[in-house]
Every structure is written in structure tokens, then in C-alpha cells.
Write an enzyme that holds these catalytic residues in place. Structure first.
Site: not given
Length: 540
Positions: A146-147, A303, A385
């Protein structure tokens, strides 16, 4: 806050890619060292090859475990395999493919050898499994941390429901993978693939967007959209979206570089592709006045970051509230009883928006996996979220993805601007006029491994305090109100404030999330008392 936060990375900040890849192939994990074992968090197994936490052995064993797991639950359809732009993703893709082919799994990889965003993989699984012509079930593996920084790799399994695997599945897979490593990988099958079938992840995802976003309205408005993939897997998707729907959309930075040398440093001085961080998004923010809507995505595009000309980078909680308020008034095809899903550390502004819409609020623990059943059956219209991850239903109320979709939320920001004529930040200002202006912050507090274990199992009834920052405590939760699942910590609520405390999975700290509708000074009081309340409960 690191003194260099928000400044462009220098050569000294960059990882040695050759050394990183060499370590992936050469280093062997020691199963007796906890940090070198396969461990699945909320988003799969993550780690760096440089500290022997993400190596060829890990991926070979984990893939073999997934093969055995999917067989044990009767999944015999194709497995979709994709990877993001992290340097370790490519060798991990090769390892996984060798194991899958050797085990006679029907693997589908990207038709063009392109990077695959997490939402595109989830979308592919669901489209396949919802096709009545298919009598088997598909699942998938997405290779991404992910990030996380460029040094890291990540490996995640998505079962047939298309979302993140639940704890039962990940525990089984991790235990089996570690057992295979301990046994010297003797039961791991590997073979060089010859011909592998392909799937057009990008084309099918992009073509289907008209079923969930009002693309005609976005096009007709002519609004200027800037999309920055932050060097991630969405880079070619954004260009395809612009061309397919004839949008006034510019890919702000189309560069892909596994060192991420073009990034500005995050709050702690690390390179991290977090589109919700003002420090990581500093270079993007220099363009905020050039576009009506400017967006960012992380490396696997699960995201989103939303930038407006009038306010800059929006707080993720603020955009979630605006998105919910807009969607539930502009999606007549949704079930009129479709609930609003939020994690329990997301802003209570969402609670007030839900009440104004006369919709059920479905509050669950941290982790997107909790939204999966509701998104699948349409009983939850939106799941979000606080860490800038969300997804929602198609126009007709059917499932789109069951994993977070950052591309989708960025396009929603464009639709909101096109349809309402106002930026999402202007709409959030309107919400604060109606419901109040909350102050929100997360801090970390030191905790030993024993204290973290105790906090994870702490019952709300163990908290003896009756007030918080001058207000009566109205709830002490150790289970989420929406589904009664364990929080893995506690949440304490008053009329105008709340805090939640959860142990970190990677550091000797626990995280305190807090919010107050009585201003910043009151929030600081909530945070101070929260630590005292939690520490007292742990000592008791």
C-alpha cells in the site's frame, strides 16, 4: 514532526534498489525470530527484504499456503494476480506465479503487463463470480504494501468475496506458511511458467465506471481535474479514464520510479505514498489552484487524497462525511434501508450526517473487511474508514468492490463538484454550520508488549471513570455497536467527544484517537484524560 517533512527527498533518502532485490533472493528468514515470520495484519503480510521480513521464501511459502487454503474451501476457479509499483512487487509476482503454475492453479495476470490497483483486482473477482455463466469461484492475490515506504513489500489474499481475507483465513495461511518455511520449503511446488492466461484489468475497470459515477455530468461540467498517482499503480488508469470519458483531466505526475525520488518526505522524514498526509502531498499541493479538483492515490490506489482550490488537502474524515451526505441524496437506486458504514475511529460528524439522512449507522472495528458482507448484499451503501479508504455501491445498488477504492473516491469528488457546483471542502463547511465543527487527532502513547496485549483484551467495564473532560461518559465500548465484533481496544463516548485506544501492531505504543465538538482546547483535555483512563485500566 521531522524537520524535513514536506521537503523533496534527496539521494540520501533513497533505497538502493539493487541491494533490495538482491536481499529478496539471497536472504533467508529465521523462523525463530518473530520479525522474520509470516504475519498477516489487516492488509496482508508486509516487510522489507533488507531485514529478512519479505523474501523469496516468505512469498513461496505463503503462495503455497494460499493454494492449499483455497482448495480446502472449494475454490477451483481462476486466481487473479496483480502487483503495484514497489520494487519488491515484481520479484514477488514472479515467485507467486511459479508456485501457482506448479500447483496447476489457473492464473490470470494483466493483459498488458501493467500494474494492478487493489480495487481493480477486487472488481475483477466480483465481476467473475457474479457472472451466471461461471459455475466456479475466483479469488486473487494483490502484491502491495500500500502506502508503505519503497523498502517494503506486501502480499495480500482476497477470497471469492473480493475483499480482504478475514482473520480465520489469514491465520490459517500464516501458520501454514511458517510451517512450510520451518520445514525447509520441501512441500512448496515451483515451476517456470510457459504460457499464462491474461485479463484486461484496466479496460474492464475503466469501462465499468459509468455504472457507479455520473461520468456524463463530470464531462458536461468541463471541470479541470488533476490526478497524481504518486508513482503508483493507478498511473495508466487515470489516462485511460480521461480518454474513455473525454474528461478535462490531467495526469499531474506520470512518473514511476521505485525509489520514489520525486516524493516529499512524510511527517517522520520517511518516503511514504500517503495521499492523506499534507507532508507527503506537499508537491501535489503546489498545483491546488490549477484545478477544480486535484487528487492523489497511494501505490496500490486503495486510498484517496482530495485537494480543493479553496482549502487544500481535505482531512479524510471531512471528505467521508461529504461523500456520504451527497451519495445518500443522489443514488435513488440504492436500497432505501442501506446503512452507512464507518469504522469506530472515524469522525462523529458521520453520525450526525447519518441521523440527518434518517439512515442507520453501522459502526464496526478498524479494518475494511468488516464492510464486505454489507457491500455484497447491498445492505450497506457506503463503507469508509478514517485512513482515507472507502467504497460504495453502483448506481443500481449492487456491489462494485469489496476492497477500498481510491480511484473511485477521487472520481466521486469530481462528480460532487460537477453536480453541486461546490467543492467538497465548501460542502463540508456547510456541514459544520449545521452540526458543529469537530477537532480530531490521533496520538501514540508508550506501551510494553504486555500492556498492548492487555489493552487488546480490555473490557469496557474495566474502565472506572465516570466522566471525560468535564462530560458524563455515556458509553464504554469493547465491542463495535454495528456488529458486536471485538474492537481490540476500547472506545469511550460522551455527548460531545470520544476517544478510542488500540494497540499498535508494529511498535511498542498504543494509538489514541480522539474527537471533540467543543474545540481544540477541549480535545487536548480529552487526549490527556484518555491516557490516564487507559493507563489506570491497564494497571487495574
Amino acid at each position: 514532526m521531522n524537520e524535513r517533512a514536506g521537503t523533496v527527498a534527496t539521494d540520501e533518502d533513497l533505497v538502493d534498489i539493487e541491494a533490495l532485490i538482491a536481499a529478496y533472493h539471497e536472504r533467508k528468514p529465521d523462523p525463530s525470530v518473530a520479525s522474520q515470520r509470516v504475519v498477516f495484519g489487516t492488509s496482508g503480510h508486509r516487510g522489507s527484504s533488507l531485514n529478512s521480513a519479505f523474501n523469496d521464501d516468505h512469498i513461496a511459502a505463503t503462495t503455497q499456503a494460499i493454494v492449499e487454503y483455497r482448495a480446502s474451501i472449494g475454490v477451483d476457479g481462476p486466481l487473479f494476480l496483480g502487483a503495484d509499483t514497489h520494487a519488491l512487487s515484481a520479484p514477488a509476482h514472479t515467485t507467486a506465479l511459479e508456485v501457482l503454475v506448479a500447483n496447476n492453479v489457473h492464473v490470470l495476470v494483466d493483459e498488458f503487463g501493467d500494474y494492478v490497483p487493489t480495487p481493480a483486482l477486487s472488481h475483477a473477482i466480483l465481476v467473475y463470480n457474479n457472472d451466471p455463466a461461471h459455475h466456479d469461484r475466483a479469488d486473487g492475490i494483490i502484491i502491495t504494501p500500500s502506502h508503505n515506504p519503497p523498502t517494503d513489500g506486501g502480499f495480500k489474499y482476497n477470497p471469492p468475496h473480493g475483499g480482504p481475507a478475514d482473520r480465520d483465513a489469514t491465520s490459517w495461511i500464516a501458520d501454514r506458511a511458517n510451517a512450510l518455511i520451518e520445514a525447509g520449503l520441501t512441500d512448496v511446488k515451483r515451476a517456470q511458467p510457459s504460457a499464462v492466461d491474461t485479463y484486461d484489468f484496466r479496460g474492464r475497470y475503466v469501462d465499468d465506471l459509468a455504472s457507479i459515477i455520473d461520468m456524463d455530468a463530470v464531462k458536461a461540467s468541463g471541470i479541470r481535474i488533476g490526478a497524481d498517482p504518486l508513482g503508483g499503480a493507478s498511473v495508466h488508469y487515470w489516462q485511460a479514464i480521461a480518454e474513455r470519458y473525454d474528461l478535462n483531466l490531467t495526469v499531474v505526475n506520470p512518473l514511476v520510479d521505485p525509489t520514489w525520488r520525486f516524493m516529499t518526505l512524510d511527517w517522520d522524514g520517511k518516503i511514504r505514498m500517503d495521499p492523506s498526509s499534507p507532508s507527503a502531498m506537499a508537491s501535489v499541493l503546489t498545483h491546488q489552484s490549477d484545478y477544480d479538483i486535484l487528487t492523489g492515490n497511494d501505490a496500490d490506489a486503495d486510498r484517496h487524497g482530495i485537494v480543493t482550490p479553496d482549502a487544500g488537502l481535505m482531512n479524510p474524515n471531512h471528505f467521508l462525511a461529504v461523500a456520504i451526505d451527497y451519495l445518500y441524496q443522489h443514488r435513488p437506486g440504492w436500497n432505501p434501508d442501506a446503512a452507512i458504514g464507518k469504522t469506530l475511529v472515524s469522525s462523529s460528524m458521520i453520525d450526525r450526517v447519518a441521523a440527518s439522512l434518517d439512515r442507520t449507522l453501522w459502526e464496526v472495528p478498524v479494518g475494511f473487511k468488516w464492510f464486505v458482507p454489507g457491500l455484497v448484499d447491498g445492505s450497506v451503501g457506503f463503507g469508509g474508514e478514517e485512513s482515507a479508504g472507502a467504497s460504495f455501491l453502483r448506481m443500481d445498488g449492487t456491489v462494485w468492490t469489496t476492497d477500498k477504492d481510491g480511484i473511485l473516491l477521487c472520481l466521486l469528488a469530481a462528480e460532487i463538484r460537477a453536480v453541486t457546483g461546490k467543492s467538497p471542502s465548501q460542502l463540508y463547511a456547510g456541514l459544520t454550520q449545521r452540526f458543529g465543527d469537530p477537532a480530531y487527532r490521533r496520538v501514540d502513547a508508550p506501551a510494553s508488549p504486555q500492556q498492548k496485549a492487555a489493552l487488546k483484551k480490555l473490557d469496557g467495564d474495566a474502565i472506572t471513570a465516570t466522566s471525560l473532560a468535564g462530560e458524563e461518559i455515556t458509553a464504554k465500548l469493547s465491542h463495535a455497536p454495528g456488529n458486536d465484533a471485538e474492537i481490540g481496544g476500547v472506545k469511550v463516548v460522551t455527548e460531545n467527544a470520544w476517544f478510542a485506544a488500540r494497540p499498535s501492531g508494529t511498535e511498542d505504543v498504543y494509538k489514541i484517537y480522539a474527537e471533540s465538538f467543543r474545540g481544540q482546547e477541549h480535545l487536548e483535555q480529552v487526549l490527556a484524560e484518555a491516557k490516564s483512563i487507559v493507563d489506570a485500566a491497564l494497571e487495574g
